[in-house]
Design an enzyme around this catalytic site. Structure first.
Site, mmCIF file in Angstrom:
data_model
loop_
_atom_site.group_PDB
_atom_site.id
_atom_site.type_symbol
_atom_site.label_atom_id
_atom_site.label_comp_id
_atom_site.label_asym_id
_atom_site.label_seq_id
_atom_site.Cartn_x
_atom_site.Cartn_y
_atom_site.Cartn_z
ATOM 1 C CE LYS A 34 -4.508 -1.633 1.349
ATOM 2 N NZ LYS A 34 -5.511 -1.802 2.397
ATOM 3 N NE ARG B 82 -7.904 -7.918 0.482
ATOM 4 C CZ ARG B 82 -7.465 -7.173 -0.519
ATOM 5 N NH1 ARG B 82 -6.397 -6.425 -0.373
ATOM 6 N NH2 ARG B 82 -8.099 -7.166 -1.676
#
Ligand code: 7PM
Length: 263
Positions: free
Chosen positions: A205, A239
């Site tokens: 991210k 995740r």
């Protein structure tokens, strides 16, 4: 939890598994690499992404869920905010609905999950995917996210979803700036108070890109470092795009947890 993106515009691995067969093969490869859950996503939650129609999302997701279920017993999760997609996915073997809106976008989602008897990820997001990164603000991010999740747990239970089927997620990058993301990960153990498992999604991210000044393709080491600390601080599910590395990270970090059983 391994990410299987079926969107042509995914920020990291977009368009790589365009055919059903290629997507199912990638899912089976992630199982070989140690994934316990495959998270199938046909709707992009990228900031500012265009929304996907129900028919388009169904056409992307259902054949892949069917294909995975036919070949593996792995837990299948579907990343969707649409009850029609969740319902079809559940009918074909999906066991977890990963709803980044935490039941807020589709009024029928709670009932579909309750009737299906499946698990549900409740994720925090400030704003909507289109606007969430436009100046997100908090007084106390952890306190505000916790009270949001507490309220969504209450709403899910009120709708008939078993508490034992709930998972919470602070929503790293969803309406948060770098200091918010860092504080959430540092104080992750405080979410244990909610009494349900904690999922975090921080794979590649942009907060890692900000720290490292590196593009998505170069964020694997940062992902591993952050996931190890998230697990040490109480994350139960990570995740990830890179399952082999994520599995090994989890195997070591779980053993190093302060509260791990001692050998
Ligand atoms: C932009 C922002 C592009 C976010 C892609 C993403 C999560 C999730 C996603 C998460 C749960 C990505 C994400 N992130 N579901 N779906 N938690 N529960 O990195 O953090 O794939 S999409």
């Amino acid at each position: 939890m391994g990410v299987l993106n079926l969107t042509p515009d995914s920020f990291y691995d977009g368009g790589r598994y365009i055919t059903t067969q290629a997507a199912v093969e990638r899912a089976l490869q992630m199982v070989e690499e140690g994934a316990d859950i495959i998270d199938v996503g046909g709707e992009s939650s990228r900031p500012g992404a265009r929304s996907v129609s129900i028919d388009e999302e169904l056409a992307r997701v259902v054949p892949v869920v069917k294909g995975i279920a036919a070949k593996s017993d792995v837990l299948i999760s579907v990343d969707t905010t649409k009850s029609a997609v969740a319902q079809a996915a559940i009918a074909h073997g999906t066991r977890i609905i990963n709803d980044i809106s935490a039941l807020r976008f589709d009024p029928n989602m709670a009932e579909v999950v309750a009737r299906g008897g499946v698990s549900l990820v409740l994720m925090h997001m400030q704003g909507s995917p289109e606007t969430m990164q436009q100046n997100p603000m908090y007084t106390d991010a952890v306190a505000e996210i916790k009270s949001f999740l507490r309220e969504r747990i209450r709403a899910a239970v009120a709708a008939g979803i078993d508490r034992s089927r709930l998972i919470v997620d602070p929503g790293i990058g969803f309406g948060k700036r770098l200091p918010h993301n860092l504080e959430i990960l540092r104080r992750l153990s405080e979410f244990k108070e909610l009494g349900v498992p904690i999922l975090v999604g921080l794979s590649r991210k942009s907060f890692l890109g900000e720290i490292l000044d590196l593009p998505t393709s170069e964020r694997l080491v940062g992902t591993i470092a952050a996931n190890a600390i998230a697990i040490a601080n109480g994350a139960d599910i990570i995740r990830v795009h890179d399952v082999k590395e994520g599995r090994r990270t989890a195997n070591v970090a779980v053993r190093l947890r302060c509260d791990a059983a001692q050998y």
